[in-house]
Write an enzyme that holds these catalytic residues in place. Structure first.
Site, PDB file in Angstrom:
ATOM      1  N   LYS A  73       0.864  -1.185   0.000  1.00 30.72           N
ATOM      2  CA  LYS A  73       0.000   0.000   0.000  1.00 30.72           C
ATOM      3  C   LYS A  73       0.897   1.230   0.000  1.00 30.72           C
ATOM      4  O   LYS A  73       2.056   1.163   0.436  1.00 30.72           O
ATOM      5  CB  LYS A  73      -0.880   0.013   1.259  1.00 30.72           C
ATOM      6  CG  LYS A  73      -2.142   0.817   1.111  1.00 30.72           C
ATOM      7  CD  LYS A  73      -3.135   0.078   0.237  1.00 30.72           C
ATOM      8  CE  LYS A  73      -4.550   0.480   0.441  1.00 30.72           C
ATOM      9  NZ  LYS A  73      -5.451  -0.609   0.011  1.00 30.72           N
TER      10      LYS A  73
ATOM     11  N   ASP B 224      -6.886   3.956  -4.606  1.00 27.71           N
ATOM     12  CA  ASP B 224      -7.471   3.722  -3.289  1.00 27.71           C
ATOM     13  C   ASP B 224      -8.165   5.038  -2.917  1.00 27.71           C
ATOM     14  O   ASP B 224      -8.390   5.883  -3.788  1.00 27.71           O
ATOM     15  CB  ASP B 224      -6.375   3.327  -2.281  1.00 27.71           C
ATOM     16  CG  ASP B 224      -6.939   2.693  -1.018  1.00 27.71           C
ATOM     17  OD1 ASP B 224      -7.262   1.509  -1.041  1.00 27.71           O
ATOM     18  OD2 ASP B 224      -7.057   3.398   0.008  1.00 27.71           O
TER      19      ASP B 224
HETATM   20  N1  GLU Z   1      -7.077  -0.234  -3.163  1.00 27.42           N
HETATM   21  C1  GLU Z   1      -7.831  -1.417  -3.454  1.00 27.42           C
HETATM   22  C2  GLU Z   1      -7.890  -2.337  -2.231  1.00 27.42           C
HETATM   23  O1  GLU Z   1      -7.800  -1.898  -1.114  1.00 27.42           O
HETATM   24  C3  GLU Z   1      -7.367  -2.109  -4.708  1.00 27.42           C
HETATM   25  C4  GLU Z   1      -5.944  -2.520  -4.740  1.00 27.42           C
HETATM   26  C5  GLU Z   1      -5.486  -2.995  -6.115  1.00 27.42           C
HETATM   27  O2  GLU Z   1      -6.297  -3.037  -7.031  1.00 27.42           O
HETATM   28  O3  GLU Z   1      -4.313  -3.317  -6.224  1.00 27.42           O
HETATM   29  O4  GLU Z   1      -8.093  -3.510  -2.334  1.00 27.42           O
END
Ligand code: GLU
Length: 546
Positions: free
Chosen positions: A236, A276
């Site tokens: 993240k 996100d």
């Molecule tokens: N931010 C999204 C999550 O929390 C997607 C992450 C992604 O697609 O890599 O799952």
């Protein structure tokens, strides 16, 4: 950005008026409480919760460094900025030595300088104190430890997985449009687990982002990807900034500079960002472009959640909301509950919440309340999601929507309904309100909306919880499809995407549900164990280097 609360300790009437005037004109307003003496100041500090204290040192009942020390000692974690006259500079320097965050010289203060000094003091203190002390990281650790204990995870692995494998903190400057200000902001990229393949996870722009929060989110990505059996570890990233106060140009410069700062860490076979909270496909396009410019050729697979025209996948933008609704339908079937005519409350009307509301309405459910940062809209007869979407397209926020009653976010969570979908922020359902939640299915679109204490209360009250790592996994699953399509230079149709998404989500849902019934544990712990065990197997199979 939320307004910050300032305690102004100043006995001079003119100075007080000047400072209050300047602070009220700041782009992001401050809430100011004023006191005139040290005694009043100490009383206010013990009563109130301030984000920053701005203090004159010469007061009727206390003078000089002593004033600072008394204020500073009672202020606890709250940063103190000192106000001095131009003849008092050595005193100001001493105060800084003793722990003041900054000092401002009366007569040389303009609105900009004042607002920035206070904002920086707040941000710096938050950064110093809270990088790891985030409640979210605490929650992720507690959830993991609970699952690890139930499943008897090996001690060595437990310690290994409790902290992220790689973290990067950067500070970087970016220029505001007026060419006058350069902001220094904090950014993070965290890779929790490198065992499973490249790492994967979104980039969040939010004013509260810190290392602990990003690490918690990266850990959840690990369990989510493992549960869905995607060949990724969790990651993240984030930047501590409120994106809603930025212009498009500012957002672009911020994104490009942040991408450059974390360039060594990301890559199509290394670590693949995605949208996100606070970011979207436009931000992904800029990240992809910046990375490609540095590498020298176009690398679409370095991010997912891109615009379709740049190699994004069909169905990615609505995938999280769509996936959540596939799972709600499966949960309803399990509970022998009819979705048609069921009542729905959705907290958050961003990408996840608005799409979930839209798909639920299509299935015949009645959406009775939705909310965003400005609060909730309630209509027991049902809201029209398309008209809500048209309204937010026009007005950006839900506030003022005519066809319903305005309610607070807190009230909304406690409305009687069949399905409650928190799809906004973390830490929404806690021991304070869990016993007043009246839904049958709690479908988590957000990451970390429910605390561990609340989980236990909900479990005792027979609320069916679709935990976040299942509920919102549609996003990363279609991200995986996007990455696979990009890697193969091949595209799939929307039907192919949706049907594969359905298969993967439902398979994970059934495994978690079976385990929860078999081991008599809650759905969250069951889902976590599914993910943790896969990671355990992979780690043991790879062995230890060297
Ligand atoms: N931010 C999204 C999550 O929390 C997607 C992450 C992604 O697609 O890599 O799952």
């Amino acid at each position: 950005m939320a307004s910050a609360k300032v305690l102004l300790i100043e006995d001079g009437q003119v100075d007080r008026m000047v400072i209050k005037g300047l602070l009220s004109k700041a782009v992001v307003p401050f809430e100011v409480e004023t006191v005139e003496t040290l005694a009043e100041a100490l009383a206010a500090i013990s009563r109130g919760s301030f984000d920053v204290i701005l203090s004159d040192l010469t007061l009727p009942d206390s003078q000089g460094l002593d004033t600072f020390l008394r204020v500073f000692q009672s202020a606890g974690d709250v940063p103190v900025v000192v106000l001095t006259g131009s003849d008092d500079l050595t005193l100001a320097a001493k105060a800084v030595e003793e722990g003041a965050e900054a000092y401002l010289v009366k007569g040389k203060i303009d609105g900009n300088r004042l607002a920035r000094a206070l904002r920086y003091a707040i941000q710096r203190t938050a950064a110093e104190q809270a990088e790891w002390q985030s409640p979210m990281y605490q929650l992720a650790k507690q959830q993991f430890l609970k699952a690890a204990q139930i499943v008897g995870l090996d001690d060595n692995l437990r310690e290994r997985l409790l902290f992220p494998q790689r973290t990067m903190t950067v500070t970087f400057p970016f220029r505001r449009d007026d060419y006058q200000e350069v902001e220094t902001v904090f950014g993070y990229r965290v890779q929790h687990l490198l065992t499973m393949g490249p790492t994967k996870g979104g980039i969040r722009y939010h004013e509260d982002v810190n290392l602990g929060e990003v690490s918690a989110l990266a850990m959840w990505m690990t369990w989510k990807c493992a549960l869905m059996r995607l060949p990724f570890g969790g990651a993240k990233g984030g930047v501590r900034i409120d994106p809603t106060i930025l212009t498009g140009h500012e957002l672009q410069r911020l994104t490009r500079r942040f991408t450059t700062e974390i360039l060594d860490m990301i890559g199509p076979d290394k670590d693949i960002p995605a949208p996100d909270m606070g970011t979207n496909e436009r931000v992904m396009a800029w990240m992809m472009d910046t990375y490609s410019q540095q590498i020298g050729y176009t690398v679409p697979t370095v991010v997912t959640g891109k615009p379709v025209v740049l190699g994004g996948s069909q169905g990615r933008s609505e995938a999280t909301g769509r996936g959540l609704v596939y799972l709600i339908a499966a949960a309803a079937e399990h509970l022998e509950m009819n979705l048609k005519g069921s009542t729905v409350v959705v907290q958050g009307f961003g990408n996840v919440g608005s799409n979930a509301a839209r798909f639920l309405e299509e299935l015949g459910a009645r959406v009775v309340a939705v909310s965003d940062v400005t609060g909730g809209i309630y209509n027991p007869h049902g809201l029209s999601v398309s008209s809500l979407l048209a309204y937010t397209r026009e007005n950006r926020v839900l506030a003022g929507y005519p066809d319903g009653e305005a309610i607070s976010n807190e009230e909304m969570l406690e409305l009687p309904c069949d399905i409650l979908a928190p799809a906004a922020m973390q830490n929404q359902i806690t021991h304070d309100n869990a016993d007043r939640i009246k839904c049958k299915i709690l479908a988590e679109g957000a990451n970390g909306p429910t605390t561990l204490e609340a989980d236990e209360i909900l479990h005792d009250r027979d609320v069916f919880v679709l935990p976040d790592i299942v509920g919102n996994a549609g996003g990363v699953t279609v991200s995986y499809f996007e990455w696979v399509q990009g890697t193969q230079n091949y595209t799939w149709t929307l039907d192919e995407i949706n049907s594969r998404l359905h298969t993967i989500l439902l398979n994970a849902f059934r495994r978690a549900l079976d385990r929860s019934a078999r081991q008599k544990i809650d759905m969250r712990t069951a889902a976590l164990i599914e993910g943790i065990q896969r990671v355990e197997q992979a780690k043991l199979a790879r062995g230890l280097f060297p």
